[in-house]
Each structure stands twice: as C-alpha cells, then as structure tokens.
Design an enzyme around this catalytic site. Sequence first.
Site, short mmCIF file in Angstrom:
data_model
loop_
_atom_site.label_atom_id
_atom_site.label_comp_id
_atom_site.label_asym_id
_atom_site.label_seq_id
_atom_site.Cartn_x
_atom_site.Cartn_y
_atom_site.Cartn_z
CB VAL A 1 37.57 41.30 39.50
CG1 VAL A 1 38.84 40.81 38.78
CG2 VAL A 1 37.62 40.97 40.98
CE LYS A 2 38.94 48.87 33.72
NZ LYS A 2 39.53 50.22 33.94
#
Length: 221
Positions: free
Chosen positions: A86-87
């Site tokens: 997850v960025k």
Amino acid sequence: MKFFIDTANLADIREAQDMGILDGVTTNPSLMAKEGITGKDNIIAHYKQICEIVEGDVSAEVISTTFDEIIREGEELAELNENIVVKVPMIKDGVKAIKYFTEKGIRTNCTLIFSAGQALLAAKAGATYVSPFVGRLDDISTDGMALIEQIVTIFTNYGYTTEVLAASVRHPMHIIQCAEMGADVMTAPLSVIKALLNHPLTDSGLAKFLADHQKAGVPAK
C-alpha cells in the site's frame, strides 16, 4: 539492488519480466491515468492483472488523504493480492496510517519523500519502503542523489529495516549512482532500464565479430 518498473503499462511490465530482471512494480494515479485506467473497478482490475504478471511487490497508491479513508482504501488494496504494497503519501495522517498498517501486518511504501526527515518519520512508523524522488529534486536544482546517500546512512546507523526505494529515476546514471550509494531498490520506466544495455563499444565490437565471421567463416578473437 532490486529493479522495479515504474509504470501501469502491461506491455512494458511483461517486457521487463521477460528480460528476467524485474523484481516489482510501482504505480501511481498519474501512471494509471496515462494508460486510460479510470474508475475504481477498472483500477482494481488493472492491479490484479499486474499481480498476475509479476512475482514481486506491486505498489498500489491510495488517493485518500485522511486517516480513516487511507485505512479503508489501503485495506481494500491489500486484500487484492499478497504482493500488494500500500502506497501512502508523506503527510501526517499518512504516517499515522503507516503505523496502523504495520501493526496489522500490511506492507507500505511511503511516497513523495523529499527530505531525510520525512524518510526518518516513515521508517519510525514502520514503512516497508520509503520512496525519495530523485529526479524531481534535480528539477529544482537540488542534488537528488545526495538525499539517497543521506537516507541510506541514517537507516544504516540505526538499523532500520525500511528499504530505500529510489523513485523518479530519469536516466541510466541515476541507476548506477543508486547502486553505488546502497539504495535497496530503484524504480524507473522501461526505457531507462533498457538504456543500461547500450554502449557504443558493445555495438561496434559485435558488428566486427559478425563481419569477421561472415568473411572467414570463424568467429573473431
């Protein structure tokens, strides 16, 4: 040093994968839009396609900027595939979300890093990766590679396991400099990665070998 490709283009991802050098993929909303991928369902489907091509980590970026929404969106992305990272943007609620994700066993990539202080905060929160943007710093007459070196030094000093993922890599010398400075990962477009293949002496040497082979029927030495 791991090689990630910075794109949402499936053909480019497949080509890098077929070369045998691809360790992962990074994407962002701009790269998705460039490929005409819009709307939540289409974006989700595209991430799934990328994960079918690549065995390594795939960074999928949230577009939310508040803690609760980052958590909701990030958990949805993490459920798509075990390779999803997850960025999260380098903002206050982003750092808070990284800590939450870390405690839940969800891996994260803290993006839009432009200072060592930002990288340090992300590492303390438990980010899997930090993404300092080399090229964008160069664009404003700041030494982007100096930031890579500074972050690597700090993380080494204190034993942080957070990996330095050099982003906004614009040309092959950026890749070489990242390797020299000890970046754990670099991400770049396919064109930049393929530029590492090129050298005029390789081209001229191969041409001579082939010409000599044609003339004499034996390989040149």
